[in-house]
Write a protein that holds these residues in place. Sequence first.
Motif, PDB file in Angstrom:
ATOM      1  N   TYR A  51      33.416  43.982  42.410  1.00  0.00           N
ATOM      2  CA  TYR A  51      32.393  45.012  42.520  1.00  0.00           C
ATOM      3  C   TYR A  51      31.247  44.833  41.532  1.00  0.00           C
ATOM      4  O   TYR A  51      30.390  45.711  41.411  1.00  0.00           O
ATOM      5  CB  TYR A  51      33.038  46.401  42.398  1.00  0.00           C
ATOM      6  N   LEU A  53      31.033  44.873  38.281  1.00  0.00           N
ATOM      7  CA  LEU A  53      30.953  45.746  37.110  1.00  0.00           C
ATOM      8  C   LEU A  53      30.995  44.905  35.840  1.00  0.00           C
ATOM      9  O   LEU A  53      31.702  43.898  35.779  1.00  0.00           O
ATOM     10  CB  LEU A  53      32.119  46.732  37.090  1.00  0.00           C
ATOM     11  N   ARG A  65      29.431  55.037  36.399  1.00  0.00           N
ATOM     12  CA  ARG A  65      29.438  53.940  37.372  1.00  0.00           C
ATOM     13  C   ARG A  65      30.708  53.888  38.212  1.00  0.00           C
ATOM     14  O   ARG A  65      30.668  53.511  39.380  1.00  0.00           O
ATOM     15  CB  ARG A  65      29.220  52.611  36.670  1.00  0.00           C
ATOM     16  N   TYR A  68      31.536  55.774  42.010  1.00  0.00           N
ATOM     17  CA  TYR A  68      31.159  55.311  43.352  1.00  0.00           C
ATOM     18  C   TYR A  68      31.347  53.816  43.534  1.00  0.00           C
ATOM     19  O   TYR A  68      30.791  53.225  44.444  1.00  0.00           O
ATOM     20  CB  TYR A  68      29.703  55.692  43.640  1.00  0.00           C
ATOM     21  N   THR A  69      32.123  53.201  42.672  1.00  0.00           N
ATOM     22  CA  THR A  69      32.335  51.758  42.751  1.00  0.00           C
ATOM     23  C   THR A  69      33.742  51.497  43.250  1.00  0.00           C
ATOM     24  O   THR A  69      34.699  51.975  42.667  1.00  0.00           O
ATOM     25  CB  THR A  69      32.152  51.126  41.363  1.00  0.00           C
ATOM     26  N   GLY A  70      33.846  50.766  44.321  1.00  0.00           N
ATOM     27  CA  GLY A  70      35.167  50.411  44.815  1.00  0.00           C
ATOM     28  C   GLY A  70      35.450  50.972  46.187  1.00  0.00           C
ATOM     29  O   GLY A  70      34.574  51.516  46.844  1.00  0.00           O
TER      30      GLY A  70
END
Length: 154
Positions: A51, A53, A65, A68-70
Amino acid sequence: TPGWVMNLIRDFQDKITCGLYEAVYSLEGEPLEKVMQGQSHACGAAYLKLYGLPEKMPLDEFLDRIRYTGPSQIKIERDGDVIEWNELHEGGCVCPLVKRNVIRLDQKLCVCGANWVKYLFEEVAQTPVDIEIIETVATGAENCRFQVRLKAHT
């Protein structure tokens, strides 16, 4: 290598992984914790790369962060040093091995999930934490909820 050969190899690998997890599910206590910690660290590192990061970031940036990541949204509620981490999974386990039907869902797999959250806090946000499993998809919940307690930096 032809695609059908690659599929046979993947199927073979999946069967081995399934067998290993059945053995893992028989573990208790420290041995289970150790195996799931290793799995969660490998998964966490792959997740960061997948993703895009950063490997390190300040706690507040990490919390913003990660929401909404993944593969699913994470609802985060913070009250001082206590964070409720609620992964919105709509009743489905997010583990890629479960999603692909390689391994069966078992409550012991949630030890991996808790260690995954701990890994992200401690490795990425450089913040030591204690994690408590509140409820998970494996226990019949819609989502996976963890209580995260920030520990004082030493």
